[in-house]
Design a protein around this motif. Structure first.
Motif, PDB file in Angstrom:
ATOM      1  N   ASP A  34       0.873  -1.069   0.023  1.00  0.00           N
ATOM      2  CA  ASP A  34       0.047  -0.278   0.107  1.00  0.00           C
ATOM      3  C   ASP A  34       0.933   1.376   0.082  1.00  0.00           C
ATOM      4  O   ASP A  34       1.757   1.326  -0.944  1.00  0.00           O
ATOM      5  CB  ASP A  34      -0.937  -0.186   1.092  1.00  0.00           C
ATOM      6  CG  ASP A  34      -2.035   1.200   1.298  1.00  0.00           C
ATOM      7  OD1 ASP A  34      -3.035   0.983   0.430  1.00  0.00           O
ATOM      8  OD2 ASP A  34      -2.080   2.048   1.948  1.00  0.00           O
ATOM      9  N   ASP A  58       0.163  -4.717  -3.737  1.00  0.00           N
ATOM     10  CA  ASP A  58      -1.198  -3.724  -3.967  1.00  0.00           C
ATOM     11  C   ASP A  58      -0.490  -2.157  -3.740  1.00  0.00           C
ATOM     12  O   ASP A  58      -1.268  -1.798  -2.727  1.00  0.00           O
ATOM     13  CB  ASP A  58      -2.135  -4.241  -3.144  1.00  0.00           C
ATOM     14  CG  ASP A  58      -2.934  -5.227  -3.581  1.00  0.00           C
ATOM     15  OD1 ASP A  58      -4.014  -5.497  -3.861  1.00  0.00           O
ATOM     16  OD2 ASP A  58      -2.224  -6.485  -3.298  1.00  0.00           O
ATOM     17  N   ALA A  99     -11.271  -3.690   3.029  1.00  0.00           N
ATOM     18  CA  ALA A  99      -9.924  -3.743   2.499  1.00  0.00           C
ATOM     19  C   ALA A  99      -9.781  -5.288   2.426  1.00  0.00           C
ATOM     20  O   ALA A  99      -9.037  -5.667   1.571  1.00  0.00           O
ATOM     21  CB  ALA A  99      -8.798  -3.091   3.465  1.00  0.00           C
ATOM     22  N   ASP A 159      -9.144  -6.778  -5.123  1.00  0.00           N
ATOM     23  CA  ASP A 159      -8.801  -5.572  -4.517  1.00  0.00           C
ATOM     24  C   ASP A 159      -9.874  -4.556  -5.051  1.00  0.00           C
ATOM     25  O   ASP A 159      -9.908  -4.136  -6.242  1.00  0.00           O
ATOM     26  CB  ASP A 159      -7.674  -5.113  -4.848  1.00  0.00           C
ATOM     27  CG  ASP A 159      -6.915  -3.935  -4.022  1.00  0.00           C
ATOM     28  OD1 ASP A 159      -7.903  -3.201  -3.470  1.00  0.00           O
ATOM     29  OD2 ASP A 159      -5.615  -3.675  -3.991  1.00  0.00           O
ATOM     30  N   TRP A 161      -9.942  -1.353  -3.384  1.00  0.00           N
ATOM     31  CA  TRP A 161      -9.472  -0.114  -2.976  1.00  0.00           C
ATOM     32  C   TRP A 161      -8.434   0.059  -4.143  1.00  0.00           C
ATOM     33  O   TRP A 161      -8.404   1.484  -4.687  1.00  0.00           O
ATOM     34  CB  TRP A 161      -8.520  -0.343  -1.939  1.00  0.00           C
ATOM     35  CG  TRP A 161      -9.161  -0.206  -0.442  1.00  0.00           C
ATOM     36  CD1 TRP A 161     -10.538  -0.534  -0.188  1.00  0.00           C
ATOM     37  CD2 TRP A 161      -8.642  -0.060   0.779  1.00  0.00           C
ATOM     38  NE1 TRP A 161     -10.822  -0.469   1.114  1.00  0.00           N
ATOM     39  CE2 TRP A 161      -9.749   0.007   1.627  1.00  0.00           C
ATOM     40  CE3 TRP A 161      -7.412   0.683   1.062  1.00  0.00           C
ATOM     41  CZ2 TRP A 161      -9.538   0.315   3.032  1.00  0.00           C
ATOM     42  CZ3 TRP A 161      -7.275   0.768   2.663  1.00  0.00           C
ATOM     43  CH2 TRP A 161      -8.475   0.678   3.493  1.00  0.00           C
ATOM     44  N   HIS A 187      -7.445  -6.169  -1.072  1.00  0.00           N
ATOM     45  CA  HIS A 187      -6.451  -5.367  -0.784  1.00  0.00           C
ATOM     46  C   HIS A 187      -5.327  -5.700   0.456  1.00  0.00           C
ATOM     47  O   HIS A 187      -4.168  -5.451   0.328  1.00  0.00           O
ATOM     48  CB  HIS A 187      -7.055  -3.886  -0.315  1.00  0.00           C
ATOM     49  CG  HIS A 187      -5.561  -2.800  -0.493  1.00  0.00           C
ATOM     50  ND1 HIS A 187      -4.912  -2.449  -1.472  1.00  0.00           N
ATOM     51  CD2 HIS A 187      -5.170  -1.967   0.557  1.00  0.00           C
ATOM     52  CE1 HIS A 187      -4.100  -1.369  -1.147  1.00  0.00           C
ATOM     53  NE2 HIS A 187      -4.169  -1.102  -0.078  1.00  0.00           N
TER      54      HIS A 187
END
Length: 206
Positions: A34, A58, A99, A159, A161, A187
């Motif tokens: 992230d 991700d 998430a 995912d 997000w 995510h």
């Protein structure tokens, strides 16, 4: 968690470089998820932190990023800080839950939410979102073709997000990148598919 503290991606990139120097690590292998992806990319491309190899899970790396909710909070952080604690707690729990594709174990969800509750946690939650500026990835996005090291990009197939299409786009910009999709994972790949992610990272890092 302190008022006035700079927790921007730019600041975190500089701190990461300082940590690597403090630890005396020579060309470490780096795994980043992230916002950590943006931090690791900035540290390497802007500040010259040398890596042996880089695994991105991700990552926040490509424009545009930030959900409508994320942008709404960022533009109105001071208003959200004033929510009654119960409403704030429910909001954070729903946000974190989204998430995950499979759903988080209650104890895991509690642990992820806990830092953002209370007199210190609630305003800190909104402050860190307010400082999340896309310009910090714009600074490096045009330089991804300069990454001259092995790069693994792992992406949760579910995912919501950051869509998996961003993973394919990123892999196309990095010369030595390999993309690995993790099925049945959102995510939070490390929570939804820990065995699959561990296997991918172990094979790459070894």
């Amino acid at each position: 968690m302190s008022e006035g503290q700079d927790v921007s991606l730019a600041a975190q990139g500089r701190v990461f470089v300082e940590l690597l120097e403090h630890w005396g690590l020579d060309e470490p292998s780096v795994v980043a998820h992230d916002f950590g992806g943006a931090v690791a990319l900035r540290a390497h491309l802007l500040h010259g932190a040398p890596y042996r190899r880089l695994a991105l899970v991700d990552p926040v790396a490509l424009a545009p990023w930030g959900s409508p909710f994320f942008r709404l909070v960022g533009a109105n952080a001071e208003v959200f800080e004033q929510l009654p604690p119960a409403l704030h707690g429910a909001l954070v729990r729903e946000y974190v839950t989204s998430a995950s594709h499979k759903g988080l174990h209650p104890a895991t969800l509690d642990a992820l939410v806990a830092p953002w509750l209370g007199d210190a946690g609630q305003p800190a939650f909104y402050r860190q979102i307010a400082q999340a500026d896309q310009r910090h990835t714009d600074d490096v996005q045009g330089r991804y073709r300069e990454l001259d090291l092995p790069v693994l990009i792992c992406w949760g197939a579910e995912d919501t997000w950051i869509p998996p299409a961003k993973g394919r786009e990123l892999a196309g910009l990095v010369p030595r990148a390999r993309l690995q999709t993790v099925e049945r994972a959102g995510h939070l790949v490390q929570e939804d598919a820990p065995a699959e992610l561990t296997a991918a990272l172990t094979a790459f890092l070894s």
